[in-house]
Design a protein around this motif. Structure first.
Motif, PDB file in Angstrom:
ATOM      1  N   TRP A  53       0.848  -1.194   0.000  1.00  0.00           N
ATOM      2  CA  TRP A  53       0.000   0.000   0.000  1.00  0.00           C
ATOM      3  C   TRP A  53       0.882   1.242   0.000  1.00  0.00           C
ATOM      4  O   TRP A  53       1.702   1.425   0.884  1.00  0.00           O
ATOM      5  CB  TRP A  53      -0.907  -0.013   1.224  1.00  0.00           C
ATOM      6  N   HIS A  54       0.692   2.091  -1.004  1.00  0.00           N
ATOM      7  CA  HIS A  54       1.497   3.295  -1.166  1.00  0.00           C
ATOM      8  C   HIS A  54       0.742   4.506  -0.613  1.00  0.00           C
ATOM      9  O   HIS A  54      -0.428   4.703  -0.919  1.00  0.00           O
ATOM     10  CB  HIS A  54       1.806   3.536  -2.645  1.00  0.00           C
ATOM     11  N   ASP A  55       1.426   5.318   0.160  1.00  0.00           N
ATOM     12  CA  ASP A  55       0.895   6.579   0.655  1.00  0.00           C
ATOM     13  C   ASP A  55       1.996   7.613   0.506  1.00  0.00           C
ATOM     14  O   ASP A  55       2.816   7.809   1.400  1.00  0.00           O
ATOM     15  CB  ASP A  55       0.461   6.455   2.113  1.00  0.00           C
ATOM     16  N   GLY A  56       2.033   8.255  -0.674  1.00  0.00           N
ATOM     17  CA  GLY A  56       3.166   9.116  -0.986  1.00  0.00           C
ATOM     18  C   GLY A  56       4.414   8.246  -1.111  1.00  0.00           C
ATOM     19  O   GLY A  56       4.450   7.271  -1.861  1.00  0.00           O
ATOM     20  N   ASP A  57       5.460   8.608  -0.361  1.00  0.00           N
ATOM     21  CA  ASP A  57       6.679   7.814  -0.359  1.00  0.00           C
ATOM     22  C   ASP A  57       6.657   6.716   0.695  1.00  0.00           C
ATOM     23  O   ASP A  57       7.616   5.952   0.809  1.00  0.00           O
ATOM     24  CB  ASP A  57       7.899   8.726  -0.099  1.00  0.00           C
ATOM     25  N   ASP A  58       5.593   6.655   1.475  1.00  0.00           N
ATOM     26  CA  ASP A  58       5.493   5.611   2.493  1.00  0.00           C
ATOM     27  C   ASP A  58       4.955   4.328   1.864  1.00  0.00           C
ATOM     28  O   ASP A  58       4.334   4.337   0.805  1.00  0.00           O
ATOM     29  CB  ASP A  58       4.595   6.063   3.635  1.00  0.00           C
ATOM     30  N   ASP A  60       3.521   0.167   3.014  1.00  0.00           N
ATOM     31  CA  ASP A  60       3.154  -0.801   4.056  1.00  0.00           C
ATOM     32  C   ASP A  60       2.747  -2.119   3.430  1.00  0.00           C
ATOM     33  O   ASP A  60       2.145  -2.153   2.344  1.00  0.00           O
ATOM     34  CB  ASP A  60       1.974  -0.281   4.900  1.00  0.00           C
ATOM     35  N   THR A  71     -10.550  -1.767   2.001  1.00  0.00           N
ATOM     36  CA  THR A  71     -10.046  -1.284   3.284  1.00  0.00           C
ATOM     37  C   THR A  71      -8.772  -2.040   3.663  1.00  0.00           C
ATOM     38  O   THR A  71      -8.836  -3.177   4.162  1.00  0.00           O
ATOM     39  CB  THR A  71     -11.095  -1.463   4.394  1.00  0.00           C
ATOM     40  N   ARG A  97      11.148   1.271   0.703  1.00  0.00           N
ATOM     41  CA  ARG A  97      10.739   2.656   0.954  1.00  0.00           C
ATOM     42  C   ARG A  97      11.802   3.640   0.492  1.00  0.00           C
ATOM     43  O   ARG A  97      11.492   4.728  -0.018  1.00  0.00           O
ATOM     44  CB  ARG A  97      10.483   2.856   2.442  1.00  0.00           C
TER      45      ARG A  97
END
Length: 365
Positions: A53-58, A60, A71, A97
């Motif tokens: 799961w990508h959130d910007g450069d983060d 998980d 979800t 990351r």
């Protein structure tokens, strides 16, 4: 397996309840009391697969609850995985990351490990992998001490190798197994050892020759071969056949003939309905083997009706099942000609409703 069901303190209570349900399902077919083989309560899985799961450069690891595909549930710790995978997960995630080339359009990570510590990671992408990716992936594999495979649509890039080598101690010797990425392997290696040991104990007094259906990479084939004169082992998947052939040679097992046939085709050959060129390589005609025992480890759907009818001709049937419901359906037919001489339940999948079963069936005198 939902991580919410992971509860090591209640493991034996949960196992007892699950075993009771399976024994109740199989009770109509008689036989002695079942042997129950427990799993380690944690660190038992040799395979794991996660979405990224990508959130910007983060970034998980995530999984999704049943019925909630939109979800994501971040996975910070995965205690059912073996120690090698647990230790590798945070190191790999940190490296991904920090590397925009490796992170870009990456959507899935697959881990495959062994009791011997050999580990392979597959990175799956929504883009074509170019030379820049290969250079960064090579550095990553070297840094982490792993083999690595990159996949995208119609593309597979191998960094080092696309397999691991497992070492299992069965009886008085070690067996080495090549396991290819994305090919079937038993997920719980320690319980797998107990399953193989059970099959070997059941086979030891039988003699004659063995027919094995659904042999995979030779997981059972190699140790079983020492208990029979000759073995004809059949499998349809090309990757599993390739692994099995390497495994036979690496373990100096020379009494096994590996044939690429589906179970339905084996049935046709045994019944004399078709002649298969792939059987022409046998040292002697199929009818000249002393095939007194058949070993089957079918997929979850169990044995099809024609194969069920065919195996009923054998004096001894060794049946390993990953689905008690389809096993029960098959036993309703097999019990007309055979008695249940032994039953073992193997907890390959703790904290789930799944149970692996081993049944020894002997034809009525």
């Amino acid at each position: 397996m939902p991580l919410s069901t992971f509860d090591p303190e209640r493991y034996h209570e949960l196992l007892a309840a699950k075993s009771g349900r399976v024994q109740g399902l199989l009770a109509p077919f008689g036989g002695p009391a079942a042997e129950i083989v427990a799993s380690p309560s944690s660190g038992f899985r040799m395979r794991a697969e996660f979405r990224l799961w990508h959130d910007g450069d983060d970034l998980d690891y995530v999984m999704f609850r049943r019925g909630e595909p939109a979800t994501p549930v971040p996975i910070k710790h995965f205690p059912i995985a073996c120690e090698h995978i647990q230790q590798l997960m945070p190191r790999l995630l940190a490296s991904l990351r920090d590397d925009s080339e490796l992170r870009r359009k990456l959507f899935q990570v697959e881990f495959l490990s062994t009791l011997a510590g050999d580990t392979l990671v597959t990175l799956v992408y929504h883009r074509r992998l170019e030379e820049a990716w290969r250079a960064r992936a090579t550095a990553l594999a070297t840094d982490l001490g792993i083999a690595l495979v990159g996949r995208s649509r119609k593309q597979k890039e191998v960094i080092g190798r696309d397999f691991v080598t497992e070492r299992l101690h069965i009886g008085d010797r070690d067996y080495h197994y090549r396991q290819y990425e994305q090919a079937f392997t038993q997920p719980n290696a320690k319980v797998n050892v107990r399953m193989i040991e059970w099959a070997c104990r059941a086979a030891a007094p039988l003699g004659g020759d063995l027919l094995e259906l659904y042999c995979g990479n030779g997981n059972f084939t190699l140790p079983l071969a020492r208990h029979f004169g000759q073995v004809i082992a059949t499998e349809l998947a090309k990757t599993s056949i390739r692994a099995a052939q390497w495994n036979l040679e690496a373990n100096n097992v020379d009494n096994v003939q590996m044939i690429r046939l589906a179970a339905e085709e084996v049935t046709q050959a045994i019944n004399g309905e078709r002649v298969f060129r792939r059987l022409a390589g046998l040292p002697k005609p199929l009818a000249e083997y002393r095939l007194n025992t058949v070993f089957v480890d079918p997929p979850r759907a169990g044995l099809d009706p024609a194969t069920t009818s065919m195996v009923r001709r054998f004096p001894t049937i060794l049946y390993v099942s990953c689905n008690p419901e389809t096993l029960a359906a098959n036993l309703s037919e097999l019990s007309q000609t055979h008695r249940v001489a032994a039953l073992s339940l193997f907890d390959q999948f703790p904290y789930t409703d799944h149970m692996e079963c081993g049944v020894l069936l002997q034809r009525f005198d």
